[in-house]
Design an enzyme around this catalytic site. Structure first.
Site, mmCIF file in Angstrom:
data_model
loop_
_atom_site.group_PDB
_atom_site.id
_atom_site.type_symbol
_atom_site.label_atom_id
_atom_site.label_comp_id
_atom_site.label_asym_id
_atom_site.label_seq_id
_atom_site.Cartn_x
_atom_site.Cartn_y
_atom_site.Cartn_z
ATOM 1 N N ASP A 67 78.194 18.964 19.049
ATOM 2 C CA ASP A 67 77.884 20.360 19.390
ATOM 3 C C ASP A 67 77.775 21.200 18.127
ATOM 4 O O ASP A 67 78.188 20.771 17.045
ATOM 5 C CB ASP A 67 78.905 20.946 20.379
ATOM 6 C CG ASP A 67 80.352 20.613 20.012
ATOM 7 O OD1 ASP A 67 80.609 20.227 18.855
ATOM 8 O OD2 ASP A 67 81.228 20.753 20.881
ATOM 9 N N ASN A 136 89.500 24.654 29.047
ATOM 10 C CA ASN A 136 88.857 24.922 30.336
ATOM 11 C C ASN A 136 88.215 23.658 30.917
ATOM 12 O O ASN A 136 87.418 23.734 31.842
ATOM 13 C CB ASN A 136 87.796 26.023 30.182
ATOM 14 C CG ASN A 136 86.721 25.630 29.170
ATOM 15 O OD1 ASN A 136 86.799 24.564 28.555
ATOM 16 N ND2 ASN A 136 85.722 26.480 29.005
ATOM 17 N N HIS A 138 86.173 21.624 29.279
ATOM 18 C CA HIS A 138 84.841 21.292 28.747
ATOM 19 C C HIS A 138 84.858 20.000 27.942
ATOM 20 O O HIS A 138 85.892 19.590 27.417
ATOM 21 C CB HIS A 138 84.243 22.456 27.953
ATOM 22 C CG HIS A 138 84.838 22.714 26.596
ATOM 23 N ND1 HIS A 138 84.749 23.935 25.981
ATOM 24 C CD2 HIS A 138 85.505 21.914 25.724
ATOM 25 C CE1 HIS A 138 85.319 23.865 24.788
ATOM 26 N NE2 HIS A 138 85.809 22.663 24.615
ATOM 27 N N GLU A 143 80.396 23.705 29.354
ATOM 28 C CA GLU A 143 81.368 24.639 29.909
ATOM 29 C C GLU A 143 81.327 24.594 31.441
ATOM 30 O O GLU A 143 80.278 24.320 32.022
ATOM 31 C CB GLU A 143 81.012 26.056 29.450
ATOM 32 C CG GLU A 143 80.989 26.240 27.930
ATOM 33 C CD GLU A 143 82.367 26.426 27.335
ATOM 34 O OE1 GLU A 143 83.202 25.506 27.452
ATOM 35 O OE2 GLU A 143 82.618 27.486 26.758
HETATM 36 P P1 PGA Z 1 90.858 20.740 20.042
HETATM 37 O O1 PGA Z 1 89.504 21.166 20.783
HETATM 38 O O2 PGA Z 1 90.750 19.286 19.755
HETATM 39 O O3 PGA Z 1 90.842 21.569 18.768
HETATM 40 O O4 PGA Z 1 91.989 21.074 20.941
HETATM 41 C C1 PGA Z 1 89.077 20.489 21.906
HETATM 42 C C2 PGA Z 1 87.953 21.250 22.552
HETATM 43 O O5 PGA Z 1 88.051 22.495 22.686
HETATM 44 O O6 PGA Z 1 86.979 20.635 22.979
#
Ligand code: PGA
Length: 247
Positions: A67, A136, A138, A143
């Site tokens: 992403d 959330n 995702h 999302e």
């Molecule tokens: P994180 O992010 O590994 O920094 O917790 C995960 C995400 O938001 O996809």
């Protein structure tokens, strides 16, 4: 889905590195989509250490960006490509020619997204997806709600993702509101998926992913229908007293 619960983040990172190293040993030219975010960093550091000891060879992998923020070029400190380069590509010696980018500054974003999906398809799909779990639910920036056949595309970030990503840059105002994400369809079709989850802040969403129904409102729960999925969670994320589910 298989669920492996490790004592702590260090064990999670070692176990993830073991799995990734096995895949690389079996297929040195594997097509891998590699997440940024905090969670996979320990596994990437472990892989880099193994490479320095000549225990693994990673320079023939084909790596896909998961992403990127819209309008952010690689020179911007918030660039997810820049993060992937520092944490994964450079330490593993993967040449730029073997990397498929998601360019957030492309003039024709629709064409960029189409080309990405076509390249994944031409590679025969992802051999391995290394993913983190958003607060959330995702995957990448898919999302909620996201349909299982969603293509690679431009998305609006939810307020939850903006707040969560502010951790990386110190200020919610710094977080771009739109992004490009690898589509749900190509992610769900990966032959092997490692979903890495660490910390108590992920506990509620992790249980929805594992124990709840597979629904678009929790995009990662759609992995329940995919083959080859392993969730690696530490005890802080899963809970010491929770029965291990999945299977
Ligand atoms: P994180 O992010 O590994 O920094 O917790 C995960 C995400 O938001 O996809």
């Amino acid at each position: 889905m298989d669920l492996i619960v490790t004592a702590d983040y260090a064990a999670l990172s070692r176990t993830a590195a073991d799995r990734i190293a096995e895949t690389i040993a079996a297929n040195p030219t594997a097509a891998i989509v590699a997440a940024t975010g905090d969670t996979p960093m320990g596994a990437y550091r472990e892989l880099a250490a193994r490479r320095r000891r000549d225990a693994i060879r990673t320079d023939r992998l084909r790596v896909f960006q998961l992403d990127e923020y819209l309008g952010i070029g690689p020179e911007d400190r918030r660039s997810l490509y820049g993060w992937m380069e520092r944490a994964f590509l450079a330490p593993l010696g993967i040449p730029a020619a073997r990397v498929v980018r998601l360019n957030g500054t492309a003039s024709d974003l629709a064409a960029t997204c189409r080309a990405y999906d076509e390249t994944v398809c031409a590679a025969g799909g992802f051999d391995l997806a290394i993913l983190g779990l958003g607060p959330n639910g995702h995957l990448g920036f898919n999302e909620p709600p996201t349909a299982p056949d969603a293509p690679t595309r431009v998305v609006d970030l939810t307020p939850e993702s903006v707040a969560s990503n502010a951790r990386y840059w110190g200020d919610p105002e710094e977080v771009p509101r739109r992004a490009l994400t690898a589509g749900m369809e190509v992610l769900l079709a990966a032959r092997q998926t490692l979903l890495l989850v660490s910390g108590a802040s992920k506990r509620a969403i992790l249980h929805r992913v594992v124990d709840g129904p597979a629904v678009s409102d929790v995009p990662a729960s759609l992995l329940q229908r995919s083959a080859g999925v392993t969730i690696l969670a530490d005890e802080a994320a899963w809970g010491v007293n929770s029965a291990v589910g999945g299977g």
